[in-house]
Design a protein around this motif. Structure first.
Motif, PDB file in Angstrom:
ATOM      1  N   SER A 439     -54.737 103.641 -50.746  1.00 58.61           N
ATOM      2  CA  SER A 439     -56.022 104.226 -51.165  1.00 58.61           C
ATOM      3  C   SER A 439     -57.206 103.371 -50.752  1.00 58.61           C
ATOM      4  CB  SER A 439     -56.031 104.413 -52.684  1.00 58.61           C
ATOM      5  OG  SER A 439     -56.090 103.142 -53.332  1.00 58.61           O
ATOM      6  N   ASN A 440     -56.910 102.298 -49.971  1.00 57.55           N
ATOM      7  CA  ASN A 440     -57.962 101.362 -49.526  1.00 57.55           C
ATOM      8  C   ASN A 440     -58.696 100.717 -50.703  1.00 57.55           C
ATOM      9  OD1 ASN A 440     -57.558 101.695 -46.722  1.00 57.55           O
ATOM     10  ND2 ASN A 440     -58.672 103.657 -46.812  1.00 57.55           N
ATOM     11  N   PHE A 441     -57.975 100.556 -51.814  1.00 47.99           N
ATOM     12  CA  PHE A 441     -58.501  99.877 -53.000  1.00 47.99           C
ATOM     13  C   PHE A 441     -59.744 100.555 -53.597  1.00 47.99           C
ATOM     14  CE2 PHE A 441     -56.484  96.541 -50.349  1.00 47.99           C
ATOM     15  CZ  PHE A 441     -55.420  96.229 -51.191  1.00 47.99           C
ATOM     16  N   GLU A 442     -59.952 101.845 -53.263  1.00 40.81           N
ATOM     17  CA  GLU A 442     -61.137 102.556 -53.742  1.00 40.81           C
ATOM     18  C   GLU A 442     -61.218 102.583 -55.280  1.00 40.81           C
ATOM     19  OE1 GLU A 442     -63.959 104.235 -52.508  1.00 40.81           O
ATOM     20  OE2 GLU A 442     -63.485 102.967 -50.796  1.00 40.81           O
ATOM     21  N   ILE A 443     -60.069 102.718 -55.911  1.00 35.68           N
ATOM     22  CA  ILE A 443     -60.048 102.855 -57.368  1.00 35.68           C
ATOM     23  C   ILE A 443     -60.555 101.598 -58.080  1.00 35.68           C
ATOM     24  CG2 ILE A 443     -57.685 102.018 -57.783  1.00 35.68           C
ATOM     25  CD1 ILE A 443     -57.433 104.399 -59.794  1.00 35.68           C
ATOM     26  N   LYS A 445     -63.163 100.077 -57.751  1.00 34.99           N
ATOM     27  CA  LYS A 445     -64.579 100.161 -58.092  1.00 34.99           C
ATOM     28  C   LYS A 445     -64.774 100.644 -59.536  1.00 34.99           C
ATOM     29  CE  LYS A 445     -65.910 101.306 -53.324  1.00 34.99           C
ATOM     30  NZ  LYS A 445     -66.435 102.374 -52.436  1.00 34.99           N
ATOM     31  N   LYS A 446     -63.736 101.315 -60.074  1.00 37.44           N
ATOM     32  CA  LYS A 446     -63.849 101.922 -61.407  1.00 37.44           C
ATOM     33  C   LYS A 446     -63.211 101.087 -62.513  1.00 37.44           C
ATOM     34  CE  LYS A 446     -63.450 106.524 -59.324  1.00 37.44           C
ATOM     35  NZ  LYS A 446     -62.638 107.772 -59.297  1.00 37.44           N
TER      36      LYS A 446
END
Length: 491
Positions: A439-443, A445-446
């Motif tokens: 997921s390209n470490f997107e999560i 950010k949350k």
């Protein structure tokens, strides 16, 4: 019962032909999926009670649709023969009529109940009154009650609140005389003008119901029983002395009722009116020292047990205790004198904050027993307390990403254990490390923290990582708590 607006909204949104998904319902009404599930369960409970059938069918992967059996039924006006609201109106008639006997046929004259159904309802009424130490006696044609005036008043006030789920206007619909309504409102305005305040809900309803009860009791019943009432204790007299402004306005209201009814009320009524004004926390009162101590300790223990804490490192826990204290202090006084408050948000609180409400409902009676506080703490009070906790949880929740290498069942169990141990955490997602990388470490950010059952050696991850075991041991819980508290000190 009739359906609430929330329940009817879902019924009208669904149809008999096509399934509607839970997410569509959630999006339409801004409900969480859990709330949708609970509302539909309540609707189906009514269907099962009345027709032994579910009103709404559910199908995994498809959603919900209405049961075609109900095509010719008026769902808006479904009512149950077990409806409490009808019983409450009967109970009020009996209570207001005391000490006179009440004819059974006058209580059920507009119903088509069988004799056996009427007897079942009378048994239910008998059990309801018994909780106030009021005893129902039945002859072939009449009902009458035996009990102290003080207990009869507690029962009247509590029952009025149960039948008055939204505001004073419900009492008006219950055939309250227009002149009585204007008189009661003028007495509430007198209190507001005296103290320069606007009395907030639910305390305005409490005052309204108390004065309404006085008017009906003295007009329709015989209130001679106060002559046998114990005189005020030294503590109660001191309470009046320490709060002279409240006592003064209470005397004026009692005198106004004397004039309005052309009847002389017992002087003890001044104290009962005083208690109703004194019972809400909107201006400064001089509470008894013992209440202050109990309220402080009650609030502290409640927070400790809810969050499973030994000490308070986070200042925000102390802020929560302080907020709770200012609700619990007048609550203790209300419980002592048998004053109940309504909560017109209760149903919504129970649906939206199900876990918090039920956890508090389990903890609060245990703490109450330790302090030997008499009279039950009802759901209406627990609902208000729930809002204090939800305010804290909403503003202080940490978002957690759970990295777990084990199977779905084990990872779900770990998630549930974490949620139970740390209700202040919001677990955003559970996934494997490979899934995180894909997921390209997107999560990230949350999230505020990563809890992982595997070692993570990746310099690109800057979020704090706490390694835990798949079984979440006591040592893991201590490690998490210590790490988060240390972060707070630094932050």
């Amino acid at each position: 019962m009739t359906f609430s607006t929330k329940e009817l909204s879902i019924i009208y949104f669904l149809n008999y032909e096509n399934y509607v998904t839970s997410s569509e319902i959630s999006k339409q009404f801004y409900f969480t999926p859990k709330t949708v599930y609970r509302i539909i369960k309540k609707i189906n409970d009514v269907g099962k009670e009345l027709f032994d059938k579910e009103i709404i069918f559910s199908e995994p992967g498809k959603g919900y649709k209405l049961n075609s059996y109900f095509l010719d039924k008026d769902l808006k006006n479904l009512s149950s023969t077990n409806s409490n609201s009808d019983d409450y109106n009967v109970i009020l008639k009996i209570l207001f009529n005391h000490p006179k006997k009440t004819a059974v046929n006058s209580l059920f004259k507009n119903s088509y109940y069988s004799d056996s159904t009427i007897q079942r309802r009378i048994k239910h009424i008998e059990a309801y009154l018994a909780q106030f130490e009021i005893y129902l006696e039945q002859s072939r044609l009449y009902l009458c009650i035996e009990g102290k005036e003080e207990q009869i008043r507690k029962a009247i006030q509590f029952t009025l609140i149960l039948t008055n789920n939204s505001s004073q206007t419900n009492l008006v619909k219950n055939n309250i005389d227009l002149y009585d309504k204007r008189f009661i409102e003028s007495q509430i305005e007198l209190i507001e003008d005296t103290f320069g305040i606007e009395i907030p809900y639910p305390y305005d309803v409490n005052l309204f119901t108390h004065i309404y009860m006085l008017l009906i009791r003295y007009r329709e019943g015989k209130v001679s029983f106060l002559q046998n009432q114990e005189p005020l204790t030294g503590e109660e007299k001191l309470q009046l002395k320490n709060n002279p402004e409240i006592y003064k306005v209470s005397k004026v209201i009692k005198q106004n009722i004397d004039s309005y009814l052309s009847v002389y009320l017992d002087e003890l009524e001044e104290y009962f009116i005083f208690q109703n004004i004194y019972s809400f926390s909107y201006f400064e009162q001089n509470f008894q020292n013992i209440d202050v101590e109990v309220a402080r300790e009650f609030s502290t223990q409640l927070v400790k047990e809810y969050f499973n804490l030994d000490t308070f490192v986070d200042r925000k826990y102390l802020d929560l205790i302080e907020d709770l204290y200012f609700h619990i202090l007048p609550m203790i006084n209300r419980l002592r004198v048998g004053i109940y408050i309504e909560n017109n948000m209760l149903e919504e609180i129970q649906l939206e904050y199900f876990e918090t409400f039920n956890k508090l409902k389990d903890i609060i009676p245990k703490i109450q027993n330790r302090f030997e506080i008499k009279n039950q703490i009802f759901d209406s009070e627990i609902g208000f307390i729930t809002l204090y906790f939800e305010k804290y949880l909403t503003t202080n929740k940490k978002n957690i990403l759970l990295i777990c290498s084990t199977g779905v069942g084990t990872s779900e169990l770990l998630r549930i254990k974490l949620q139970n141990a740390f209700p202040e955490f919001n677990i955003v997602s559970t996934m494997g490390f490979r899934q995180l990388k894909n997921s390209n470490f997107e999560i990230l950010k949350k999230v505020d923290y990563i809890f992982s059952t595997i070692r993570i050696n990746d310099n690109s991850i800057v979020k704090p990582v706490i390694n835990i075991s798949p079984i979440l041991s006591e040592r893991d819980i201590q490690l998490i708590r210590y790490t988060v508290e240390e972060e707070k000190k630094i932050g």
